[in-house]
Design a protein around this motif. Sequence first.
Motif, PDB file in Angstrom:
ATOM      1  N   ILE A 185       0.853  -1.189   0.000  1.00 24.15           N
ATOM      2  CA  ILE A 185       0.000   0.000   0.000  1.00 24.15           C
ATOM      3  C   ILE A 185       0.884   1.233   0.000  1.00 24.15           C
ATOM      4  N   GLN A 186       0.712   2.069  -1.016  1.00 25.77           N
ATOM      5  CA  GLN A 186       1.534   3.270  -1.184  1.00 25.77           C
ATOM      6  C   GLN A 186       0.754   4.502  -0.745  1.00 25.77           C
ATOM      7  N   PRO A 187       1.003   5.025   0.460  1.00 21.67           N
ATOM      8  CA  PRO A 187       0.300   6.244   0.883  1.00 21.67           C
ATOM      9  C   PRO A 187       0.819   7.450   0.108  1.00 21.67           C
ATOM     10  N   PRO A 188      -0.016   8.443  -0.110  1.00 19.80           N
ATOM     11  CA  PRO A 188       0.442   9.661  -0.775  1.00 19.80           C
ATOM     12  C   PRO A 188       1.574  10.320   0.009  1.00 19.80           C
ATOM     13  N   GLY A 189       2.632  10.664  -0.693  1.00 20.19           N
ATOM     14  CA  GLY A 189       3.745  11.357  -0.069  1.00 20.19           C
ATOM     15  C   GLY A 189       4.768  10.470   0.598  1.00 20.19           C
ATOM     16  N   ALA A 190       4.492   9.156   0.697  1.00 19.85           N
ATOM     17  CA  ALA A 190       5.444   8.247   1.327  1.00 19.85           C
ATOM     18  C   ALA A 190       6.541   7.866   0.332  1.00 19.85           C
ATOM     19  N   ASP A 191       7.748   7.660   0.859  1.00 21.83           N
ATOM     20  CA  ASP A 191       8.866   7.303  -0.002  1.00 21.83           C
ATOM     21  C   ASP A 191       8.741   5.892  -0.547  1.00 21.83           C
ATOM     22  N   LYS A 192       8.144   5.021   0.217  1.00 27.30           N
ATOM     23  CA  LYS A 192       8.009   3.627  -0.207  1.00 27.30           C
ATOM     24  C   LYS A 192       6.708   3.053   0.331  1.00 27.30           C
ATOM     25  N   PRO A 193       6.235   1.975  -0.271  1.00 28.79           N
ATOM     26  CA  PRO A 193       4.957   1.401   0.173  1.00 28.79           C
ATOM     27  C   PRO A 193       5.100   0.645   1.489  1.00 28.79           C
ATOM     28  N   PHE A 194       3.981   0.503   2.174  1.00 31.07           N
ATOM     29  CA  PHE A 194       3.916  -0.366   3.339  1.00 31.07           C
ATOM     30  C   PHE A 194       3.620  -1.779   2.848  1.00 31.07           C
ATOM     31  N   ILE A 195       4.395  -2.732   3.294  1.00 30.26           N
ATOM     32  CA  ILE A 195       4.251  -4.116   2.856  1.00 30.26           C
ATOM     33  C   ILE A 195       3.692  -4.951   4.002  1.00 30.26           C
ATOM     34  N   TYR A 196       2.603  -5.668   3.724  1.00 34.43           N
ATOM     35  CA  TYR A 196       2.005  -6.544   4.722  1.00 34.43           C
ATOM     36  C   TYR A 196       2.117  -7.997   4.255  1.00 34.43           C
ATOM     37  N   ARG A 197       2.667  -8.820   5.135  1.00 31.55           N
ATOM     38  CA  ARG A 197       2.823 -10.260   4.863  1.00 31.55           C
ATOM     39  C   ARG A 197       2.355 -11.029   6.093  1.00 31.55           C
TER      40      ARG A 197
END
Length: 256
Positions: A185-197
């Motif tokens: 999930i790539q939030p607006p303005g974030a440098d990289k996405p959050f990864i959920y596993r």
Amino acid sequence: MASAPQANNLPLLFKELVPLSTNEHKDWKARNVENAPWIVGQHAVPIAIDEFVHAQRFYPIVFSTGEEPVPLALMGLNEGVNMFVDDEGKLIDRPYVPAYIRRYPFMLARLRPDTDDLSLCFDPTAGVIGEFDEGAPLFENGEMGEPVKSVLGFCEQWEQSWQRTQAFMQEVKEAKLLIDGEVAIQPPGADKPFIYRGFQMVAEEKLREMRGDQARKLLGNGVLPLLYAHIFSLSLMSELFQKQMAAGKVPVQPVA
């Protein structure tokens, strides 16, 4: 993401387990509670297949990891986060409440390893039943009162539903449809996405590749619609993430 087994080997949410007794608890009463503090911080709970259609409107449905996966309704994407209750355990926006939560603090349990008989047990730490001045009596003249009859019937329904869920999971395993899940999930303005596993999900491409008898079997026994309910529910991952982001409950990402 999927919840780890509890150290005391009791089912999720349960801290203690005591058989309900007509002798020891003859004067006990059941009281209504508005809050459920036992699910505060609980981000995932087991869910039966009979609930998929209702639950997929509110929660992402995933499968736990390991050799014996079970369906889970995600109430948060991170350990310790439940976006459907406040800090006191009061429901927010009145979502569908999974039966596993509604059953607590009761459950049917096998008290002796040499018998298949199940007894109605409860968690005394919940504070739902006890020697209260007010409330509905659990027993009347040595017989089960309405609260116990109602709870017993609900627990019996849960056991039957969970047996169907286990049969469903066996079909899914035999069809080799589960893969390790990953959601970015790539939030607006974030440098990289959050990864959920840390969970499993159904591989859509494997479903599409099914042919002949295997596809007819899954359609005929009702498994296929349930699999698509799971797949459709995954779209709620992003919505749940946005709720956490707005509430400041998304972990800070480490600096690269």
